[in-house]
Scaffold this motif. Structure first.
Motif, mmCIF file in Angstrom:
data_model
loop_
_atom_site.group_PDB
_atom_site.id
_atom_site.type_symbol
_atom_site.label_atom_id
_atom_site.label_comp_id
_atom_site.label_asym_id
_atom_site.label_seq_id
_atom_site.Cartn_x
_atom_site.Cartn_y
_atom_site.Cartn_z
ATOM 1 N N ARG A 1 25.766 8.964 -29.496
ATOM 2 C CA ARG A 1 25.164 7.676 -29.846
ATOM 3 C C ARG A 1 26.296 6.728 -30.365
ATOM 4 O O ARG A 1 26.177 5.657 -30.190
ATOM 5 N N ILE A 2 26.893 7.298 -31.364
ATOM 6 C CA ILE A 2 28.168 6.455 -32.285
ATOM 7 C C ILE A 2 29.089 6.017 -30.983
ATOM 8 O O ILE A 2 29.624 5.085 -31.047
ATOM 9 N N ASP B 1 33.924 13.315 -22.790
ATOM 10 C CA ASP B 1 32.696 14.120 -23.118
ATOM 11 C C ASP B 1 32.402 14.924 -22.067
ATOM 12 O O ASP B 1 31.579 14.462 -21.020
ATOM 13 N N THR C 1 33.108 13.183 -32.210
ATOM 14 C CA THR C 1 32.380 14.416 -31.596
ATOM 15 C C THR C 1 31.616 14.909 -32.896
ATOM 16 O O THR C 1 31.797 14.652 -34.144
ATOM 17 N N GLU D 1 33.696 24.590 -31.143
ATOM 18 C CA GLU D 1 34.661 24.139 -30.429
ATOM 19 C C GLU D 1 35.423 22.949 -30.705
ATOM 20 O O GLU D 1 36.659 22.941 -30.295
ATOM 21 N N THR E 1 36.071 9.003 -37.661
ATOM 22 C CA THR E 1 34.891 8.740 -38.425
ATOM 23 C C THR E 1 33.877 9.968 -38.152
ATOM 24 O O THR E 1 32.905 9.692 -38.515
ATOM 25 N N ARG F 1 34.185 14.095 -38.310
ATOM 26 C CA ARG F 1 34.059 14.969 -39.085
ATOM 27 C C ARG F 1 35.497 15.413 -39.558
ATOM 28 O O ARG F 1 36.483 15.621 -38.635
ATOM 29 N N ASP G 1 38.021 8.314 -42.303
ATOM 30 C CA ASP G 1 36.813 8.130 -42.924
ATOM 31 C C ASP G 1 36.288 9.600 -43.576
ATOM 32 O O ASP G 1 35.670 9.633 -44.747
ATOM 33 N N PHE H 1 28.797 5.169 -42.768
ATOM 34 C CA PHE H 1 27.458 5.286 -42.668
ATOM 35 C C PHE H 1 26.858 4.165 -43.223
ATOM 36 O O PHE H 1 25.839 3.637 -42.926
HETATM 37 P P1 NAI Z 1 25.889 12.679 -30.925
HETATM 38 O O1 NAI Z 1 25.306 14.181 -30.803
HETATM 39 O O2 NAI Z 1 24.972 11.549 -30.524
HETATM 40 O O3 NAI Z 1 27.258 12.575 -30.135
HETATM 41 C C1 NAI Z 1 28.300 13.338 -30.005
HETATM 42 C C2 NAI Z 1 28.747 13.472 -28.552
HETATM 43 O O4 NAI Z 1 29.779 14.450 -28.663
HETATM 44 C C3 NAI Z 1 27.913 14.182 -27.559
HETATM 45 O O5 NAI Z 1 27.764 13.090 -26.379
HETATM 46 C C4 NAI Z 1 28.371 15.512 -27.312
HETATM 47 O O6 NAI Z 1 28.280 15.671 -25.797
HETATM 48 C C5 NAI Z 1 29.892 15.118 -27.403
HETATM 49 N N1 NAI Z 1 30.733 16.426 -27.558
HETATM 50 C C6 NAI Z 1 30.376 17.682 -28.309
HETATM 51 N N2 NAI Z 1 31.248 18.230 -28.013
HETATM 52 C C7 NAI Z 1 32.452 17.827 -27.498
HETATM 53 C C8 NAI Z 1 33.869 18.120 -27.356
HETATM 54 N N3 NAI Z 1 34.280 19.165 -27.609
HETATM 55 N N4 NAI Z 1 34.653 17.131 -26.636
HETATM 56 C C9 NAI Z 1 34.016 15.854 -26.580
HETATM 57 N N5 NAI Z 1 32.811 15.479 -26.456
HETATM 58 C C10 NAI Z 1 31.983 16.414 -27.314
HETATM 59 O O7 NAI Z 1 26.601 12.429 -32.479
HETATM 60 P P2 NAI Z 1 26.587 11.140 -33.092
HETATM 61 O O8 NAI Z 1 25.359 10.688 -33.953
HETATM 62 O O9 NAI Z 1 27.305 10.062 -32.184
HETATM 63 O O10 NAI Z 1 27.740 11.395 -34.037
HETATM 64 C C11 NAI Z 1 28.947 11.669 -33.957
HETATM 65 C C12 NAI Z 1 29.804 12.030 -35.124
HETATM 66 O O11 NAI Z 1 29.815 11.308 -36.308
HETATM 67 C C13 NAI Z 1 29.197 13.192 -35.897
HETATM 68 O O12 NAI Z 1 30.509 14.237 -36.112
HETATM 69 C C14 NAI Z 1 28.465 13.005 -37.058
HETATM 70 O O13 NAI Z 1 28.528 13.956 -37.931
HETATM 71 C C15 NAI Z 1 29.396 11.816 -37.642
HETATM 72 N N6 NAI Z 1 29.037 10.899 -38.397
HETATM 73 C C16 NAI Z 1 29.638 10.496 -39.239
HETATM 74 C C17 NAI Z 1 29.286 9.341 -40.356
HETATM 75 C C18 NAI Z 1 29.959 8.825 -41.378
HETATM 76 O O14 NAI Z 1 29.648 8.300 -42.143
HETATM 77 N N7 NAI Z 1 31.517 8.907 -41.240
HETATM 78 C C19 NAI Z 1 27.721 9.008 -40.352
HETATM 79 C C20 NAI Z 1 26.976 9.609 -39.106
HETATM 80 C C21 NAI Z 1 27.612 10.494 -38.155
#
Ligand code: NAI
Length: 322
Positions: free
Chosen positions: A153-154, A173, A204, A209, A231, A233, A257, A284
């Motif tokens: 998503r992000i 990805d 990610t 992993e 941004t 984890r 971040d 966020f």
């Molecule tokens: P999402 O689940 O929509 O996307 C994550 C993507 O990473 C997926 O397409 C997945 O296939 C891919 N992925 C999984 N393992 C992988 C790997 N080993 N190598 C490469 N790609 C891999 O998650 P979303 O919503 O996009 O969130 C992404 C990150 O942003 C998460 O870690 C989430 O916790 C973090 N986040 C941080 C915030 C902040 O305030 N800093 C706020 C919201 C989310």
């Protein structure tokens, strides 16, 4: 009456949650639980947990037989043992979509701050230096390559908001089919992405992993003078290796971040590194995103309680009570 425990939060007031739960006939209690023992002691008689960063481990879940659902205020759920939830029949909800635009624009803001030396210029001016060369030479962003790790998503939104800034956008990805890559995003392997990008942005999830994925080996492949933004984890990056890459000049700058330990400890070497930009897990945040996040996280519990009432066996103790 079903009961929910709000385990940890730092909001000025909880009127929003109170209103959602009052309307659904759910009793809300609030206690500060940042450890397993505190959680177990506080949650013995609740049906639902509303959590931010509280550690919900197998030990916690096993000690709370009445617990039916955990709703996390946030997109990630790496503080919860998801397999233990499945083993004990506990539902887990998150709020994945509330701040996609905020995180992507924050990541782009950090990329631009690095590429345009914004923070260093500001520091220099306050130290009496007013000159466009005070922070060294800048390169043209429209000739740079952006590498996105994790095109979910992000990551996808990041690709969209960045496409007119950088010459080339590539992404790694392994879990997406080719059709999920926008036409303007070049699919790449992980090592090639680190070798060819001027700016790498991490998106990610944190899991077995990805924990420590960005360490000496990948950072050593980056072009001298490149940039890294995180941004996602904090624990996706090996912090000591990042500091080494900054000290040795492989990286001209980095922006984080998120950190493995938040808030940053006062004696952390991260605070001494001048080429590093830090923001306090704020990607966020916007007023609107926070309202949406809190409402969705509370509503997840309401939906579960309502569903439990109409479908016996769907929830745990709530279904029996209603
Ligand atoms: P999402 O689940 O929509 O996307 C994550 C993507 O990473 C997926 O397409 C997945 O296939 C891919 N992925 C999984 N393992 C992988 C790997 N080993 N190598 C490469 N790609 C891999 O998650 P979303 O919503 O996009 O969130 C992404 C990150 O942003 C998460 O870690 C989430 O916790 C973090 N986040 C941080 C915030 C902040 O305030 N800093 C706020 C919201 C989310």
């Amino acid at each position: 009456m079903p009961r929910v425990l709000f385990t940890d939060q730092d909001y000025p007031d909880l009127a929003l949650e109170q209103e959602v739960f009052d309307a659904a006939g759910i009793e809300l209690s609030v206690k500060e639980c940042r450890s397993e023992d505190a959680l177990i002691a506080a949650a013995a008689d609740v049906d639902a947990l509303l959590i931010q960063y509280a550690p919900v481990t197998e030990r916690v879940i096993a000690a709370l037989p009445r617990l039916g659902i955990i709703s996390r205020i946030g997109a990630g759920f790496d503080t919860v043992d998801t397999e233990a939830c499945a083993r004990h029949g506990v539902w887990l909800a998150n709020s994945p979509d509330y701040g996609v635009g905020e995180v992507a624009t924050h990541a782009l803001a950090l990329c631009l701050a690095l590429v345009r030396n914004v923070v260093a210029y500001d520091r220099d001016i306050r130290n009496g230096k007013w000159h466009y060369l005070s922070s060294g030479k800048l390169k043209r962003a429209s000739e740079m390559t952006l590498g996105i790790v994790g095109l979910g998503r992000i990551g996808k939104r990041m690709a969209h908001v960045s496409r007119n800034v950088f010459r080339r956008v590539m992404a790694f990805d392994p879990y997406l089919i080719d059709g999920d890559f926008p036409a303007f995003v070049e699919r790449s392997g992980l090592e090639a992405l680190f070798e060819q990008s001027d700016v790498v942005s991490l998106h990610t999830p944190l899991n077995a992993e990805t924990r420590g994925m960005v360490g000496r080996s990948l950072l050593g492949r980056m072009r001298t003078g490149s940039f890294l933004v995180n941004t996602s984890r904090g624990a996706v990056i090996e912090v000591d290796d990042l500091l080494h890459a900054l000290d040795s000049g492989i990286l001209a700058g980095a922006a984080l971040d998120v950190l493995p330990v938040e808030p940053v400890p006062a004696d952390s070497r991260l605070l001494q590194q001048p080429q590093l930009i830090l923001t306090p897990h704020a990607a966020f945040f916007s007023v609107q995103a926070e309202i949406e996040l809190r409402r969705k996280a509370a509503q997840n519990i309401v939906s579960w309680v309502k569903r439990s009432a109409t479908r016996p066996g769907y929830g745990k103790s709530c279904a029996a009570q209603l």
